[in-house]
Design an enzyme around this catalytic site. Structure first.
Site, PDB file in Angstrom:
ATOM      1  N   HIS A   1      -2.466   2.119  -6.369  1.00 41.58           N
ATOM      2  CA  HIS A   1      -3.052   0.886  -5.830  1.00 41.58           C
ATOM      3  C   HIS A   1      -3.265  -0.168  -6.916  1.00 41.58           C
ATOM      4  O   HIS A   1      -3.360  -1.358  -6.602  1.00 41.58           O
ATOM      5  CB  HIS A   1      -4.379   1.202  -5.118  1.00 41.58           C
TER       6      HIS A   1
ATOM      7  N   TYR B   1      -9.518 -11.675  -6.319  1.00 35.94           N
ATOM      8  CA  TYR B   1      -8.570 -11.704  -7.437  1.00 35.94           C
ATOM      9  C   TYR B   1      -8.812 -12.897  -8.363  1.00 35.94           C
ATOM     10  O   TYR B   1      -8.348 -12.894  -9.503  1.00 35.94           O
ATOM     11  CB  TYR B   1      -7.134 -11.699  -6.922  1.00 35.94           C
TER      12      TYR B   1
ATOM     13  N   ARG C   1      -0.595  -2.774  -6.740  1.00 34.81           N
ATOM     14  CA  ARG C   1      -0.832  -3.804  -5.708  1.00 34.81           C
ATOM     15  C   ARG C   1      -1.820  -4.850  -6.218  1.00 34.81           C
ATOM     16  O   ARG C   1      -1.618  -6.059  -6.051  1.00 34.81           O
ATOM     17  CB  ARG C   1      -1.348  -3.128  -4.432  1.00 34.81           C
TER      18      ARG C   1
ATOM     19  N   ARG D   1       0.869  -1.179   0.000  1.00 33.14           N
ATOM     20  CA  ARG D   1       0.000   0.000   0.000  1.00 33.14           C
ATOM     21  C   ARG D   1       0.907   1.231   0.000  1.00 33.14           C
ATOM     22  O   ARG D   1       2.075   1.167   0.398  1.00 33.14           O
ATOM     23  CB  ARG D   1      -0.896   0.010   1.236  1.00 33.14           C
TER      24      ARG D   1
ATOM     25  N   HIS E   1      -4.144  -9.363   4.287  1.00 30.21           N
ATOM     26  CA  HIS E   1      -5.600  -9.397   4.401  1.00 30.21           C
ATOM     27  C   HIS E   1      -6.022 -10.186   5.643  1.00 30.21           C
ATOM     28  O   HIS E   1      -5.453 -11.245   5.929  1.00 30.21           O
ATOM     29  CB  HIS E   1      -6.225 -10.070   3.166  1.00 30.21           C
TER      30      HIS E   1
END
Length: 368
Positions: free
Chosen positions: A315, A350, A318, A225, A341
């Site tokens: 972002h 994803y 990422r 991040r 996470h």
């Protein structure tokens, strides 16, 4: 004297006044002190709700501190005007400031604090500074129906305001307003934005400046991040073991991320060139963190040089990192750990943008 440019703007259908200025820590702290000022994380701009007297109020507040350039500001006509709400009372302002101190002591993130405070101010202004003892569930229902829904605020803003009111009353009043009486909308299920490996390569290699190239490369190489990158210290890089320690990230958690030999080589090249002291990436002044605004400019510059016209943000790198890991066959559990996470459900999104399986599906159109 430092200056701020005031401009009209809209978030959805809600008119606001944007306060634009080059990044400056002291100036940012001064702007934050204006009670109704909020930070928009998407547009990266400070803003205040529009009202007929907003310029006069801003001029009065910042007098002697900052020069305000409002040459690009215009008053809206009645068809563009928001509901006219009274300014927050001094009594409620004091309560809100004490609540803000409580959140900061509990180590809430600054973005959460700003969002909650802005939502509370809006709620109390809508209720015309009604005393806390008199506020009931019905007031929350009315605010929800006649202000948030009527003005088509976003789903996320709706939830944030309800959460802010709920937390405020549980802490400051030791009682509970029941937001469950309000039927919250379903969350939008948006897919993460992903770049191809070719696009990522173009973005990462376009800068000749080794510092800029290393910053963008590390975001992608480790799935970081923005705040994680800027908070890194030299001591967080363990090149011998090939590990990067990400400290006190989202959720106040530490985690360990693998470093490839290629990114270690780039980091060594960068260190020899720049010789940072404390933070891995330092700003203009020694021992200070690189600024978010400057990092965003690096990304925008890369997009301009590559000619990529997609609305890419930092972002996206990422998201692309996680998707490319999945496409390479990495187990979801490892991706979850690397990204930090809490829930595997967050990581599973994803699977919806990975093209490995989707590309193998044959369209019946080809058989016609």
């Amino acid at each position: 004297m430092k200056s701020i440019v005031l401009k009209n703007g809209f978030f959805g259908k809600v008119p606001v006044v944007k306060l634009e200025f080059p990044y400056d820590f002291e100036l940012k702290e001064t702007v934050k002190s204006f009670p109704e000022c909020q930070w928009d994380i998407q547009e990266k701009v400070w803003w205040v709700p529009y009202s007929d007297d907003i310029i006069e109020r801003l001029l009065s507040y910042f007098k002697g501190k900052v020069w305000l350039d409002y040459s690009r500001f215009r008053k809206l006509d009645k068809t563009e005007m928001p509901a006219q709400l009274p300014p927050i009372s001094e009594k409620l302002k004091k309560e809100i400031l004490e609540f803000e101190d409580w959140m900061r002591n509990k180590r809430y993130s600054e973005s959460t604090i700003n969002t909650y405070i802005g939502g509370l101010i809006l709620f109390f202004r809508f209720l015309e500074n009604k005393s806390l003892e008199e506020i009931k569930n019905e007031d929350l229902e009315k605010f929800h129906k006649e202000y948030i829904i009527a003005r088509q605020y976003s789903i996320s803003f709706q939830s944030q305001v309800i959460n802010a009111v709920k937390l405020f009353f549980s802490i400051r009043e030791n009682r509970k307003l029941d937001p469950e009486i309000i039927h919250r909308p379903r969350k939008e299920k948006l897919l993460p934005n992903v770049l191809s490996k070719e696009e990522v390569k173009r973005i990462l290699e376009v800068h000749k400046n080794v510092k800029h190239r290393t910053m963008l490369s590390l975001v992608y190489a480790c799935g970081l991040r923005r705040s994680e990158l800027l908070n890194l210290k030299i001591s967080d890089v363990d090149s011998k073991r090939g590990l990067l320690i990400v400290r006190q990230s989202k959720g106040k958690k530490d985690r360990v991320v693998p470093l490839s030999e290629k990114i270690v080589g780039l980091l060594r090249q960068y260190y020899k060139s720049e010789r940072p002291n404390i933070y891995l990436f330092e700003g203009g002044k020694s021992n200070t963190k690189y600024s978010e605004g400057s990092l965003q400019k690096i990304m925008k510059s890369a997009l301009r040089k590559t000619g990529i016209t997609k609305p890419v943000t930092l972002h996206w790198l990422r998201h692309s990192f996680a998707t490319h890991l999945l496409e390479n066959g990495t187990d979801l559990r490892y991706i979850q750990e690397i990204l930090g996470h809490n829930s595997s459900r967050t990581t599973e999104i994803y699977t919806h943008v990975s093209d490995n399986s989707i590309r193998r599906v044959k369209s019946p159109f080809d058989d016609l």
